[in-house]
Design a protein around this motif. Sequence first.
Motif, short mmCIF file in Angstrom:
data_model
loop_
_atom_site.label_atom_id
_atom_site.label_comp_id
_atom_site.label_asym_id
_atom_site.label_seq_id
_atom_site.Cartn_x
_atom_site.Cartn_y
_atom_site.Cartn_z
N SER A 4 17.36 -45.72 12.73
CA SER A 4 16.54 -44.15 12.36
C SER A 4 18.07 -43.96 10.64
CB SER A 4 17.60 -43.15 13.37
OG SER A 4 18.90 -43.46 13.26
N GLN A 7 14.53 -45.20 8.69
CA GLN A 7 13.73 -44.85 8.57
C GLN A 7 13.74 -43.26 7.41
OE1 GLN A 7 12.94 -44.20 13.11
NE2 GLN A 7 11.85 -44.97 13.15
N ILE A 87 11.79 -51.34 8.36
CA ILE A 87 12.39 -50.87 10.03
C ILE A 87 12.99 -51.78 10.95
CG2 ILE A 87 11.94 -48.83 11.31
CD1 ILE A 87 10.36 -48.28 9.45
N SER A 99 13.17 -46.94 20.10
CA SER A 99 13.08 -46.33 18.79
C SER A 99 11.80 -45.60 18.80
CB SER A 99 12.94 -47.14 17.44
OG SER A 99 11.96 -48.20 17.61
N GLU A 101 8.67 -43.41 16.21
CA GLU A 101 7.65 -43.51 15.03
C GLU A 101 7.68 -41.71 14.20
OE1 GLU A 101 6.05 -44.97 18.71
OE2 GLU A 101 7.67 -46.38 18.07
N PHE A 103 8.48 -40.92 11.77
CA PHE A 103 8.55 -40.83 10.51
C PHE A 103 7.18 -41.08 9.47
CE2 PHE A 103 8.47 -45.36 11.65
CZ PHE A 103 7.70 -45.90 10.63
#
Length: 140
Positions: A4, A7, A87, A99, A101, A103
């Motif tokens: 994170s 990102q 990443i 995680s 996505e 971003f």
Amino acid sequence: MIISEIQQEIIDEFNSFDDWQQRYEYIIELGKSLKGMKAENKTEDKLIQGCQSQVWLDVTKNDDKLFFDADSDAILPKGILALLVKIYSGQPITDILKSDENFIQKIGLQEFLSPTRANGLVAMIKKIKYYAIVYSIKHE
């Protein structure tokens, strides 16, 4: 650095540009910096289906972390791969699986890409998650 945070760093980098031309040039520069893969590693099983260009993704595992090597025969997908490698490479398998996505929307990447390139981006992320799933099952 955790996923994170990386990102957020990418979001901040993209927000510092005035327009998409600058972002596009940045993605191309990232692609030029990607180490790439040896020709003998560019095998059919590492080819990502659903990409407009030829895109390869390879993975190795070390201490419950995945490390990605990637390459493409086109500069824009190579830049996108460089972002994803930045990443996800070196991250714990469980972190990759958890995680999100978001971003991608925050930097506006999908709106910038043609529909076929956007599909390729989704295919790249799916392949990264696929590898994480495979390695989480293999090594439990």
